[in-house]
Write a protein that holds these residues in place. Structure first.
Motif: not given
Length: 259
Positions: A160-165, A179-185, A189-193
């Motif tokens: 949901v942050n960078c739109q990467k599949a 953010r409302g969903g999945t986040v890549c690795r 790290q940028a989003l924190g805890s």
């Protein structure tokens, strides 16, 4: 508007003035709204039976100056959970979610029929003491389908942050309630805890549940680890959108802790 009729499910009642009841209803054509049942606390009131929590009824109402008045009811179905504390806990929790997530007087027929369907499914569980896992699955399925119907459907295929599949098999994935969903690795790290790790099995289960007919819930048996992840992710997602916790959520946690 004068007199009008609607079908509704009773979400909750509370005492109002000397002998009245304030009733919160969920209707397919009116949404969530409140009415006054005058004299409903009197022993001989003809309104008493139709305003018990988790009763589906056809109602007759009259437009009032500040709040509408219930004048009659015809019960269609009463879900009598009082003798089963665990079923009652789930039903109260679902009603609390509806009361907090739904704005007043905004029709959402899909939510009405979802709630009605899940009350029937909850009733169909013969013994929650023996099949508590079944009721936990049903609860998480309700949470997921409800938040999707009220506009918070989680993103489960892209970051949901960078739109990467995202690939379920080749990388660790996180879930961000804010953010409302999945986040890549990298983005986690940028989003924190705020982001929570989630396994590929739990993500696959969530995707399947979003498509699945709820009547098929017994055909899917999540592993113990999947259930534990769901019990972290979905409440965190809900609490973010609710902005504060629900009192009935503590009762739900007590049920889960008995496992």
């Amino acid at each position: 508007m004068g007199f009008y009729k609607t079908e509704a499910i009773v979400l909750r009642t509370r005492e109002w003035r000397e002998a009245d009841q304030l009733v919160t209803l969920l209707s397919p054509d009116l949404g969530r709204f409140k009415v006054v049942a005058r004299g409903a606390r009197k022993p001989r009131s003809r309104l008493r039976g139709g305003i018990q929590p988790f009763t589906q009824a056809r109602l007759m109402l009259h437009t009032g100056r500040s709040i509408d008045i219930l004048t009659g009811s015809d019960t269609c179905k009463c879900f009598y959970f009082r003798e089963d504390l665990e079923k009652l806990t789930w039903a109260v929790y679902w009603a609390d979610l509806l009361n907090r997530l739904l704005p007043e007087r905004e029709p959402n027929p899909a939510v009405y029929f979802l709630f009605l369907q899940f009350l029937y499914l909850l009733e169909s569980i013969e013994s929650i003491n023996q099949e508590r896992v079944e009721s936990r699955i049903l609860n998480h399925l309700f949470e997921l389908k409800l938040i999707s119907l009220v506009g918070y459907r989680p993103e489960l295929t892209h970051c949901v942050n960078c739109q990467k599949a995202l690939s379920l098999t080749s990388e660790q994935i996180w879930f961000s309630p804010a953010r409302g969903g999945t986040v890549c690795r990298l983005c986690s790290q940028a989003l924190g805890s705020g982001a929570l790790p989630v396994s590929s099995g739990t993500l696959a289960l969530l995707k399947h549940w979003l498509r699945m007919d709820a009547r098929q819930f017994r055909r899917v048996r999540p592993s113990g680890s999947n259930l534990k992840e769901l019990e972290r992710l979905l409440p965190a997602f809900l609490e973010y959108h609710l902005e504060q916790g629900l009192p009935s959520r503590k009762l739900v946690r007590n049920l889960v802790d008995k496992e």
